[in-house]
Design a protein around this motif. Sequence first.
Motif, PDB file in Angstrom:
ATOM      1  N   ASP A  96      -5.934  -1.102  24.863  1.00 14.10           N
ATOM      2  CA  ASP A  96      -7.131  -0.650  24.116  1.00 14.10           C
ATOM      3  C   ASP A  96      -6.578   0.748  24.861  1.00 14.10           C
ATOM      4  OD1 ASP A  96      -9.464   0.889  23.207  1.00 14.10           O
ATOM      5  OD2 ASP A  96      -9.684   1.178  25.031  1.00 14.10           O
ATOM      6  N   GLY A 103      -0.323  -1.014  18.358  1.00 17.85           N
ATOM      7  CA  GLY A 103      -2.065  -0.573  18.612  1.00 17.85           C
ATOM      8  C   GLY A 103      -1.958   0.877  18.157  1.00 17.85           C
ATOM      9  N   ARG A 149     -12.193  -2.585  14.389  1.00 18.62           N
ATOM     10  CA  ARG A 149     -11.164  -1.424  15.348  1.00 18.62           C
ATOM     11  C   ARG A 149     -11.466  -0.334  16.319  1.00 18.62           C
ATOM     12  NH1 ARG A 149      -5.137  -0.295  15.530  1.00 18.62           N
ATOM     13  NH2 ARG A 149      -5.732   1.868  16.533  1.00 18.62           N
ATOM     14  N   ASP A 150     -12.817   0.039  15.931  1.00 15.00           N
ATOM     15  CA  ASP A 150     -13.782   0.991  16.273  1.00 15.00           C
ATOM     16  C   ASP A 150     -14.574   0.296  17.883  1.00 15.00           C
ATOM     17  OD1 ASP A 150     -15.718  -0.309  14.713  1.00 15.00           O
ATOM     18  OD2 ASP A 150     -16.705   1.559  14.406  1.00 15.00           O
ATOM     19  N   GLY A 182     -10.337  -3.396  19.780  1.00 10.97           N
ATOM     20  CA  GLY A 182      -9.542  -2.500  17.996  1.00 10.97           C
ATOM     21  C   GLY A 182      -8.283  -3.639  18.451  1.00 10.97           C
ATOM     22  N   THR A 183      -7.740  -3.029  19.096  1.00 14.15           N
ATOM     23  CA  THR A 183      -6.125  -3.556  19.807  1.00 14.15           C
ATOM     24  C   THR A 183      -6.597  -4.808  21.034  1.00 14.15           C
ATOM     25  OG1 THR A 183      -6.058  -1.705  20.870  1.00 14.15           O
ATOM     26  CG2 THR A 183      -5.449  -1.479  18.698  1.00 14.15           C
ATOM     27  N   PRO A 220      -8.077  -9.208  18.348  1.00 13.34           N
ATOM     28  CA  PRO A 220      -8.280  -7.981  17.558  1.00 13.34           C
ATOM     29  C   PRO A 220      -9.822  -8.495  16.984  1.00 13.34           C
ATOM     30  CG  PRO A 220      -6.552  -8.418  16.816  1.00 13.34           C
ATOM     31  CD  PRO A 220      -6.777  -9.352  17.605  1.00 13.34           C
TER      32      PRO A 220
END
Lengths: 346, 201
Positions: free
Chosen positions: A58, A105, A49-50, A54-55, A46
Amino acid sequence: MNIAFNDETFRDDFTFRNSPQAIRRFPFPFHEDSYMYAVNMEPHVPLARDSAYGTLIDVDEHYVAEMRDRALVLKEDPLRYQALPHMMTAQWDTLELLMEQQAAGYPELFTLTRDGDRWHWINRPLNIDQRFTFGDAATLPCEPLEYITRQAQGDFCIVDQRDGNLWMDAGMVTTQADWSLDFDIGMNFMEWHGPVPLAHQIGVFDRALKFLLNLQQGRPVRRLNWTMTINARLDTSPENYHKWGPDRATVTPENVGNKVHLRCELQSLWRLPRSNGILFVIRCFLIKMEELVTVPKWARRFHRVLRDLPPELADYKGLTRYRPTTVAWLAKYDDGAPTSPGFFPD
Amino acid sequence: MLVQGIKSRPVYTGLAIDRHAQQHLFALEGEGALAFADALAQADRKFLATAEILYVPAGSRAARHDLGLSAAGPLDLWTAPTVPVLLNRLRVTLQTAAMGTRLYIAGTEGFIGEAMQVALDAGIDFNSILTEHRGSSARRVQCVHCKGITEEVITSPFTCSHCGLPLLVRDHYSRRLGAFQGVNVDAEEPGSAPRPEVMFP
């Protein structure tokens, strides 16, 4: 994290659009001002996060609309989902992986509860509440791979590993850049990449295969790939090429901004624990030219990449017909200033 | 226009008698009989005592290659009237084949593809099958749009015998389907299809 899901289409009236946040998180695929094939794989870990990183699986504002589009494709052509009979263990591996990743997530969207092999899955955006027995396909409304990939963005292929090669033996493929699962299923790594120009000669596939055969469980990797699409069409399959091919002849200097899209594939590869197969996730992101140029660095860089692309690559990616118009349009956004290294906006 | 050199394109390395096989099963079509004759000339003739030949004359009936096959003196020679009949017989024969049976296939590319499909369905590893391309280079082509298969394609583009679209024949080949891929040639500008050229005589 709350996501406001877009009500949008990827066909007919093409109401797809990216919000300003979605533009900023687009996985722009060029880290420098030129492009050539490379084994550009890195650990799938990762990042901010933005961002789209981020995960590890997604979910974004297009989730609900993309799942609706997938259902439409499957209704028209059920062969977009296929799995050879020996892939059932790998199907369960994939269901587990996607449920775990989505629930971890996005806990406000997805919940997975396990009591031994009795599982309970809640998918709030799609309004699904399913209890089933892990390992017993009769307790789900369809095969496990089809079930979970109707609820996850991106195309999914499972490759089996045997005889020192990888075999494309199952998949859900409805958002592809012009390749056919129905034709390629059962092929090995070299065969299904057969039509790609230049890359075989520079040894890209030999190196990539060697790398993937040694992929470790719990250490997924990712790479980016890209092409371009006219209109926000997810289903650019060869099956429907005679339906979307004419779009390529409709690009004019006036409509480039809205009609021409950069299409980025965030590909991630995961070793599966029980089957020893590899899950190959091909997640497609679209961005309109008028959205892309709101990030000045990307506007300059994409102008240069597209202008200088080797002709064989432009041909293979199907860009030849509208490349000059698009390059001319992008030139207005390139003042010749140097660009900073790396993918991200300044 | 034809995309050449694609890696999924099959390579037919030729028939050579496997000295270690317990039994030898040949599926031969047309001029594939000549591939058998050439392999025979290079081999110790002992294998003939355990050799079973399934033969279909197809387009080269007039050449009477069956006489040559018979004269070689295999354990068994069976001649089929048409390709589908031969493929049925091959399917049945493979169901009861013993360990140590070696399969050899020779003939046109379309025939090799179809016989290979039967063999794959029977669980034989394709790497273990010996193949040789003889005769016409006409192709079996699957239309990627309607999924219909057209046999004996000698031109590119050609008209799909099912949906009628003009199709470019790609070198991309599926062993599972035993066919090359055909893709609409004038999708981006309907009506602009070039004239068919004989590419696979």
